[in-house]
Design an enzyme around this catalytic site. Structure first.
Site, PDB file in Angstrom:
ATOM      1  N   ASP A 170       5.509  -5.920  -6.570  1.00  0.00           N
ATOM      2  CA  ASP A 170       5.532  -4.640  -5.886  1.00  0.00           C
ATOM      3  C   ASP A 170       6.447  -4.722  -4.951  1.00  0.00           C
ATOM      4  OD1 ASP A 170       4.127  -3.962  -3.665  1.00  0.00           O
ATOM      5  OD2 ASP A 170       3.199  -6.222  -3.200  1.00  0.00           O
ATOM      6  N   LYS A 193       9.052  -2.155   1.584  1.00  0.00           N
ATOM      7  CA  LYS A 193       9.179  -3.504   1.719  1.00  0.00           C
ATOM      8  C   LYS A 193      10.718  -3.132   1.654  1.00  0.00           C
ATOM      9  CE  LYS A 193       6.233  -6.361  -0.990  1.00  0.00           C
ATOM     10  NZ  LYS A 193       5.494  -6.031  -0.236  1.00  0.00           N
ATOM     11  N   ASP A 233       0.997  -1.205   1.244  1.00  0.00           N
ATOM     12  CA  ASP A 233       1.932  -2.506   0.395  1.00  0.00           C
ATOM     13  C   ASP A 233       0.512  -3.271   0.958  1.00  0.00           C
ATOM     14  OD1 ASP A 233       3.066  -4.224  -0.117  1.00  0.00           O
ATOM     15  OD2 ASP A 233       3.995  -5.061   1.696  1.00  0.00           O
ATOM     16  N   GLU A 242      -2.232  -3.145  -1.280  1.00  0.00           N
ATOM     17  CA  GLU A 242      -2.187  -2.809  -2.971  1.00  0.00           C
ATOM     18  C   GLU A 242      -3.380  -3.631  -3.123  1.00  0.00           C
ATOM     19  OE1 GLU A 242       0.568  -5.208  -4.100  1.00  0.00           O
ATOM     20  OE2 GLU A 242       0.595  -4.183  -2.181  1.00  0.00           O
ATOM     21  N   ARG A 262      -5.113  -5.857  -2.650  1.00  0.00           N
ATOM     22  CA  ARG A 262      -6.630  -6.119  -2.547  1.00  0.00           C
ATOM     23  C   ARG A 262      -7.350  -4.638  -2.990  1.00  0.00           C
ATOM     24  NH1 ARG A 262      -6.155  -6.303   4.098  1.00  0.00           N
ATOM     25  NH2 ARG A 262      -4.468  -7.660   2.583  1.00  0.00           N
TER      26      ARG A 262
END
Length: 469
Positions: free
Chosen positions: A236, A243, A313, A315, A317
């Protein structure tokens, strides 16, 4: 009596109860007080190893696991040792020993292969003993399976590689396995999974695993089926909501929920689970390559719900939502999902306790009790209906993230997932953001992946009674 060739004999010691054949003054001089996991090795042939279990009145499963983990790290070099168990709970002893001795060394060129080790338990051989040893070993192996997956670098454990590994585990453990590729995912209208995967150069996968208990009719299976959903973002980067570098180090672990589900599913047959279980693992990367979803885009989920992307970010869910819809279409008895979902859960509960939310008090309470028995504490968080309006979008049905607030974000994420669970089906959500990785050695945890959730799910599922026919 220990067998011939035994290099060390392990004796349990409780705090405040020095062994009668050893001088209390001598023990005090060594600093050994019998605390949980304390080890003192006394020279001889064989070596005597004193293992502390803390106060006798507080020697529960957690203490036994932690003590056994400390022992495993202390006696790693012995090839054969004999252990006097502290009591009848051999399963916890085996779990702690195998988990505490775990090391992930696949990419270490200087790592020495651990010696083959024979551990003899000095206790009566009975069917109950044999079963406890078997269950402890298989549960530990399931946790280690999850740890190995989470510890793998993102470039090695891609979505296709994870799916291949899941298929291999299924074949080895008697599970049914179905893997959907990109075109199938598109045909099935999994808009959340497709949307997140757009930013990756690697295709997504959706894995469905099924466990069928022995001697169970089709009608009974349908009546008692449980569905599991595990978040599987294999790396991620945050998508376009990239991030910062300091936050990227642990992002290979964003598939810890899927790894926990796979680990739990792998052991159900060995533990004679009496209920049918389906598992759904949505697998993708969240990257800023190719054609990533943009803030402001609208995705259409499998059930037709439209979601405005307010944060790329958030993502996890999105892919979980599609899997929850799929799980709900089978009309299971209950749905349980597990995910590294929100930093807010970690901030609230720290690194040893996972968040638990749900729509059914009985399900939540049963999961919490299973977590307590498994040594994986869960703490219930509420889902107040008053928060639900914060998910409203001006242009779609929902937003995936509520901008402008830092408050209650774990609960808002739970509310978002709840939107995709059909009414009338009990649902629970485990947020393991804080517990998926360990920063140091703590009981049966070692630095890196913990495998948190495997034992809780296995304990919960195997504790369910056979559904009525």
């Amino acid at each position: 009596m220990a067998g011939t060739g035994t290099e060390a004999v392990v004796r349990p010691v409780w705090a405040g109860e020095p062994p009668p054949d050893l001088s209390p003054a001598f023990l005090a001089g060594t600093g050994f007080g019998g605390g949980v996991g304390e080890v003192l090795q006394l020279p001889g042939t064989p070596v005597t190893v004193l293992l502390g279990f803390g106060p006798r009145a507080r020697t529960d499963r957690d203490a036994i696991r932690a003590a056994a983990a400390g022992l495993a790290r202390a006696v790693r070099s012995y090839r054969r040792l004999a252990v006097h168990p502290p009591g009848p709970d051999l399963r916890a002893l085996v779990e702690g020993y195998l988990l505490g001795g775990y090391r992930f060394t696949r990419y270490r060129s200087d790592a020495d292969a651990p010696p083959d080790q024979l551990v003899e338990l000095l206790t009566a051989e009975t069917p109950d003993t044999a079963r406890a040893l078997f269950e402890g070993r298989r549960l530990a192996e399931a946790v280690l399976l999850a740890r190995d997956l989470v510890n793998e670098p993102g470039e090695a454990l891609t979505p296709p590689a994870f799916a291949d590994h899941a298929a291999a585990v299924a074949a080895a453990t008697g599970l049914e396995c179905e893997v959907w590729d990109g075109p199938r995912i598109a045909d099935e209208r999994l808009g959340g999974l497709l949307g997140v995967s757009r930013g990756s150069l690697l295709p997504p996968r959706l894995v469905r695993l099924s466990y069928h208990p022995q001697n169970c009719t089709a009608g009974t299976e349908r009546a008692g089926r449980i569905a599991l959903v595990g978040k599987g973002v294999t790396f991620d980067a945050g998508g376009l909501s990239l991030k910062p570098n300091a936050h990227l180090a642990g992002m290979k672990a964003d598939m810890a929920g899927a790894a926990a589900v796979l680990g739990a599913m792998s052991v159900l047959g060995a533990l004679d689970c009496r209920v049918a279980v389906d598992a759904w693992l949505p697998l993708t990367e969240n990257m800023p390559n190719a054609d990533p979803i943009r803030v402001g885009d609208v995705l259409v989920m499998r059930n037709g719900t439209t979601v405005e992307i307010c944060h790329a970010d958030a993502e996890g869910r999105l892919i979980m939502a599609d899997a929850l819809v799929l799980a709900g279409e089978t009309r299971p008895r209950a749905i349980i999902d597990i995910a590294t979902l929100t930093d807010a859960a970690a901030v609230a509960l720290g690194r040893r306790v996972a968040a638990l939310m749900g729509t059914d008090d009985a399900l939540v309470n049963r999961l919490r009790a299973a977590g307590a028995r498994a040594g994986e504490p869960l703490w219930p968080l509420p889902l107040p209906d008053v928060y639900r309006p914060q998910l409203r979008s001006r242009i779609a049905d929902l937003v995936n993230y509520t901008l402008g607030t830092r408050h209650g974000t774990a609960l808002l994420a739970g509310h978002f997932l709840r939107e995709f669970v059909p009414p009338g089906i009990p649902w629970a959500h485990l947020d393991i953001q804080g517990t998926a990785l360990s920063e140091g050695t703590d009981g049966e945890w070692v630095p890196g992946a913990t495998g948190f959730g495997v034992r809780t799910l296995a304990e919960f599922l195997t504790g369910l009674p056979h559904p009525p026919s």
